[in-house]
Design a protein around this motif. Structure first.
Motif, PDB file in Angstrom:
ATOM      1  N   PRO A 180      -0.411   3.976   4.486  1.00  0.00           N
ATOM      2  CA  PRO A 180       0.288   5.185   4.059  1.00  0.00           C
ATOM      3  C   PRO A 180      -0.463   6.449   4.451  1.00  0.00           C
ATOM      4  O   PRO A 180      -1.680   6.441   4.627  1.00  0.00           O
ATOM      5  CB  PRO A 180       0.374   5.038   2.549  1.00  0.00           C
ATOM      6  CG  PRO A 180      -0.579   3.980   2.184  1.00  0.00           C
ATOM      7  CD  PRO A 180      -0.737   3.099   3.359  1.00  0.00           C
ATOM      8  N   ASN A 181       0.275   7.526   4.576  1.00  0.00           N
ATOM      9  CA  ASN A 181      -0.284   8.835   4.872  1.00  0.00           C
ATOM     10  C   ASN A 181      -1.088   9.316   3.671  1.00  0.00           C
ATOM     11  O   ASN A 181      -0.580   9.366   2.556  1.00  0.00           O
ATOM     12  CB  ASN A 181       0.873   9.793   5.171  1.00  0.00           C
ATOM     13  CG  ASN A 181       0.398  11.144   5.601  1.00  0.00           C
ATOM     14  OD1 ASN A 181      -0.805  11.353   5.770  1.00  0.00           O
ATOM     15  ND2 ASN A 181       1.328  12.056   5.778  1.00  0.00           N
ATOM     16  N   THR A 182      -2.363   9.642   3.893  1.00  0.00           N
ATOM     17  CA  THR A 182      -3.183  10.069   2.763  1.00  0.00           C
ATOM     18  C   THR A 182      -3.205  11.581   2.589  1.00  0.00           C
ATOM     19  O   THR A 182      -3.838  12.084   1.681  1.00  0.00           O
ATOM     20  CB  THR A 182      -4.625   9.557   2.917  1.00  0.00           C
ATOM     21  OG1 THR A 182      -5.086   9.891   4.215  1.00  0.00           O
ATOM     22  CG2 THR A 182      -4.672   8.068   2.717  1.00  0.00           C
ATOM     23  N   THR A 183      -2.539  12.306   3.465  1.00  0.00           N
ATOM     24  CA  THR A 183      -2.397  13.746   3.272  1.00  0.00           C
ATOM     25  C   THR A 183      -0.911  14.088   3.299  1.00  0.00           C
ATOM     26  O   THR A 183      -0.399  14.611   4.288  1.00  0.00           O
ATOM     27  CB  THR A 183      -3.125  14.527   4.380  1.00  0.00           C
ATOM     28  OG1 THR A 183      -2.707  13.998   5.642  1.00  0.00           O
ATOM     29  CG2 THR A 183      -4.610  14.414   4.252  1.00  0.00           C
ATOM     30  N   PRO A 184      -0.204  13.757   2.206  1.00  0.00           N
ATOM     31  CA  PRO A 184       1.256  13.890   2.227  1.00  0.00           C
ATOM     32  C   PRO A 184       1.738  15.322   2.372  1.00  0.00           C
ATOM     33  O   PRO A 184       2.847  15.555   2.831  1.00  0.00           O
ATOM     34  CB  PRO A 184       1.679  13.320   0.874  1.00  0.00           C
ATOM     35  CG  PRO A 184       0.473  13.410   0.029  1.00  0.00           C
ATOM     36  CD  PRO A 184      -0.711  13.283   0.928  1.00  0.00           C
ATOM     37  N   ASN A 200      -9.101   2.583   1.524  1.00  0.00           N
ATOM     38  CA  ASN A 200      -8.547   2.950   2.829  1.00  0.00           C
ATOM     39  C   ASN A 200      -7.396   3.943   2.701  1.00  0.00           C
ATOM     40  O   ASN A 200      -7.042   4.603   3.673  1.00  0.00           O
ATOM     41  CB  ASN A 200      -8.050   1.705   3.560  1.00  0.00           C
ATOM     42  CG  ASN A 200      -9.180   0.960   4.225  1.00  0.00           C
ATOM     43  OD1 ASN A 200      -9.878   1.518   5.044  1.00  0.00           O
ATOM     44  ND2 ASN A 200      -9.370  -0.285   3.851  1.00  0.00           N
ATOM     45  N   PHE A 201      -6.784   4.014   1.526  1.00  0.00           N
ATOM     46  CA  PHE A 201      -5.673   4.958   1.377  1.00  0.00           C
ATOM     47  C   PHE A 201      -5.668   5.669   0.024  1.00  0.00           C
ATOM     48  O   PHE A 201      -4.772   6.455  -0.238  1.00  0.00           O
ATOM     49  CB  PHE A 201      -4.318   4.261   1.625  1.00  0.00           C
ATOM     50  CG  PHE A 201      -4.038   3.135   0.682  1.00  0.00           C
ATOM     51  CD1 PHE A 201      -4.466   1.859   0.965  1.00  0.00           C
ATOM     52  CD2 PHE A 201      -3.331   3.358  -0.484  1.00  0.00           C
ATOM     53  CE1 PHE A 201      -4.223   0.818   0.093  1.00  0.00           C
ATOM     54  CE2 PHE A 201      -3.069   2.324  -1.354  1.00  0.00           C
ATOM     55  CZ  PHE A 201      -3.525   1.044  -1.062  1.00  0.00           C
ATOM     56  N   LEU A 202      -6.647   5.387  -0.843  1.00  0.00           N
ATOM     57  CA  LEU A 202      -6.721   6.073  -2.138  1.00  0.00           C
ATOM     58  C   LEU A 202      -8.130   6.623  -2.316  1.00  0.00           C
ATOM     59  O   LEU A 202      -9.098   5.994  -1.879  1.00  0.00           O
ATOM     60  CB  LEU A 202      -6.442   5.094  -3.290  1.00  0.00           C
ATOM     61  CG  LEU A 202      -5.018   4.628  -3.561  1.00  0.00           C
ATOM     62  CD1 LEU A 202      -5.029   3.710  -4.766  1.00  0.00           C
ATOM     63  CD2 LEU A 202      -4.103   5.784  -3.813  1.00  0.00           C
ATOM     64  N   SER A 247       0.830  -1.203   0.000  1.00  0.00           N
ATOM     65  CA  SER A 247       0.000   0.000   0.000  1.00  0.00           C
ATOM     66  C   SER A 247       0.867   1.258   0.000  1.00  0.00           C
ATOM     67  O   SER A 247       0.498   2.262  -0.609  1.00  0.00           O
ATOM     68  CB  SER A 247      -0.935  -0.014   1.200  1.00  0.00           C
ATOM     69  OG  SER A 247      -0.204   0.074   2.401  1.00  0.00           O
ATOM     70  N   HIS A 248       2.013   1.199   0.663  1.00  0.00           N
ATOM     71  CA  HIS A 248       2.886   2.380   0.706  1.00  0.00           C
ATOM     72  C   HIS A 248       3.439   2.698  -0.678  1.00  0.00           C
ATOM     73  O   HIS A 248       3.534   3.865  -1.068  1.00  0.00           O
ATOM     74  CB  HIS A 248       4.018   2.144   1.701  1.00  0.00           C
ATOM     75  CG  HIS A 248       3.520   2.002   3.113  1.00  0.00           C
ATOM     76  ND1 HIS A 248       3.415   3.069   3.974  1.00  0.00           N
ATOM     77  CD2 HIS A 248       3.055   0.929   3.789  1.00  0.00           C
ATOM     78  CE1 HIS A 248       2.918   2.657   5.123  1.00  0.00           C
ATOM     79  NE2 HIS A 248       2.693   1.357   5.039  1.00  0.00           N
ATOM     80  N   ASP A 296       0.732   9.546  -5.420  1.00  0.00           N
ATOM     81  CA  ASP A 296       1.125  10.915  -5.083  1.00  0.00           C
ATOM     82  C   ASP A 296       1.984  11.542  -6.174  1.00  0.00           C
ATOM     83  O   ASP A 296       2.059  12.766  -6.273  1.00  0.00           O
ATOM     84  CB  ASP A 296       1.891  10.922  -3.754  1.00  0.00           C
ATOM     85  CG  ASP A 296       0.972  10.700  -2.570  1.00  0.00           C
ATOM     86  OD1 ASP A 296      -0.238  10.963  -2.704  1.00  0.00           O
ATOM     87  OD2 ASP A 296       1.460  10.245  -1.517  1.00  0.00           O
ATOM     88  N   ARG A 319       0.499   4.102  -2.859  1.00  0.00           N
ATOM     89  CA  ARG A 319       0.186   5.481  -2.491  1.00  0.00           C
ATOM     90  C   ARG A 319       1.282   6.425  -2.993  1.00  0.00           C
ATOM     91  O   ARG A 319       1.015   7.544  -3.440  1.00  0.00           O
ATOM     92  CB  ARG A 319       0.042   5.598  -0.969  1.00  0.00           C
ATOM     93  CG  ARG A 319      -0.244   6.989  -0.462  1.00  0.00           C
ATOM     94  CD  ARG A 319      -1.635   7.448  -0.821  1.00  0.00           C
ATOM     95  NE  ARG A 319      -1.708   8.892  -0.904  1.00  0.00           N
ATOM     96  CZ  ARG A 319      -2.849   9.591  -0.912  1.00  0.00           C
ATOM     97  NH1 ARG A 319      -3.993   8.966  -0.862  1.00  0.00           N
ATOM     98  NH2 ARG A 319      -2.831  10.887  -0.998  1.00  0.00           N
TER      99      ARG A 319
END
Lengths: 160, 170
Positions: free
Chosen positions: B163-167, A121-123, A81-82, A89, A85
């Motif tokens: 992961p951080n969703t607000t980078p 959950n993260f996107l 997931s990291h 980004d 993400r």
């Protein structure tokens, strides 16, 4: 030459939004995030039989900096997931995300401590596709839904 | 299968009970496989003897098991293969719930390194004298052993970071 004969001496009016959205909707290049067996169906979606290029998704871009739509195809572990993400980004705005298949949408059959139960959950996911794996038609359908969504967006800021 | 592999395997069982009488707890066959359960103290002695004398040169796998019993809760199963005699032997050792540990067999089969790390990762069984006993799959700071029976199916919420969703926030 076609449009001149239809319009004659006239002209067309439109909104900048509509023009920009029309261009964006028909050039949504996918970022293939193939994590499992769904990636095989995603290849069929891009291949000559189902041919995503008909919808303007001309080419899969393996660089996040050149792509607009991330297709997360397959189950995603906490470890992965990291990386996902991080790629997300790096994609330039505007960007959209498709969660392809049961695993990417909800975790699917991987009800386990190591698997993220849905990439939302993260996107920020725009379209979910059901199926295990989904047929390429379903991926095309999701792409068309994304196009619909793009066409309703306010893409140009008005003067403040 | 021909009769000779079974013959050499029963010979092995016979000899191991003769040479390591106090070590062997039970020997039995089930579903066509042969199992040998031994005392944990004599694990190294029996394993090196099996390798040297009966050509079990290949350690195919190490498996952990949580029997969820009040005594001798954990079991470790060594899947040994003799290429020369074309036969397979499962060696089982049990250990207690409190600070479970066994001797490492990496000195006998160097390939046991990652297999023991995996058993440690999943069950928390420590292998003494292992050259590099770190977690195999899970994060180094993970506090649980996921294949233990009491571990919840979906894990402990928040134990593995997303992961951080607000980078841009930090």
């Amino acid at each position: 030459m076609g449009i001149e004969s239809a319009l004659g001496e006239g002209y067309l009016t439109s909104r900048v939004d509509a023009l920009v959205n029309w261009a964006r909707a028909n050039a949504a290049w996918p970022m293939p995030m193939g994590l499992a067996c769904c990636a095989i169906e995603m290849m069929a979606f891009a291949g000559p039989k189902y041919d995503a290029a008909r919808f303007g998704s001309e080419v899969m871009r393996f660089s996040p900096r050149q792509s607009d739509v991330m297709i997360v195809a397959g189950w995603c572990t906490y470890k992965m997931s990291h990386a996902v993400r991080r790629i997300w980004d790096q994609m330039p705005d505007p960007k959209w995300c498709i969660a392809m298949g049961a695993c990417a949408s909800t975790g699917g059959m991987h009800r386990s401590y190591g698997v993220v139960q849905g990439v939302d959950n993260f996107l920020p996911v725009d379209a979910y596709i059901s199926g295990c794996p989904p047929r390429p038609d379903a991926v095309l359908h999701a792409l068309m839904k994304i196009q619909d969504k793009i066409k309703t967006e306010h893409s140009v800021l008005l003067d403040a | 299968m021909s009769s000779s592999p079974a013959g050499s395997l029963s010979n092995t069982i016979e000899e191991v009970t003769k040479h390591h009488t106090s070590a062997v707890i039970e020997a039995y066959t089930s579903s066509g496989d042969t199992f040998l359960r031994i005392e944990k103290e004599s694990l190294l002695a029996v394993c090196s003897w099996l390798k040297e004398e009966h050509d079990f040169v290949y350690l195919a796998d190490i498996v952990g098991a949580d029997r969820f019993t009040s005594d001798e809760r954990f079991e470790v199963i060594y899947n040994l293969l003799s290429l020369k005699n074309q036969c397979r032997l499962f060696v089982k050792v049990r250990c207690d719930e409190d600070a479970p540990s066994l001797e490492s067999v990496t000195g006998i089969w160097p390939g046991a390194n990652w297999k023991e790390r995996e058993v440690y990762d999943m069950f928390g069984i420590r292998f003494e004298n292992h050259p590099d006993l770190r977690r195999m799959y899970l994060p180094e700071d993970f506090q649980y052993y996921p294949l233990r029976k009491e571990f919840p199916l979906l894990g402990v919420p928040g134990s593995i970071p997303l992961p951080n969703t607000t980078p841009d926030a930090d």
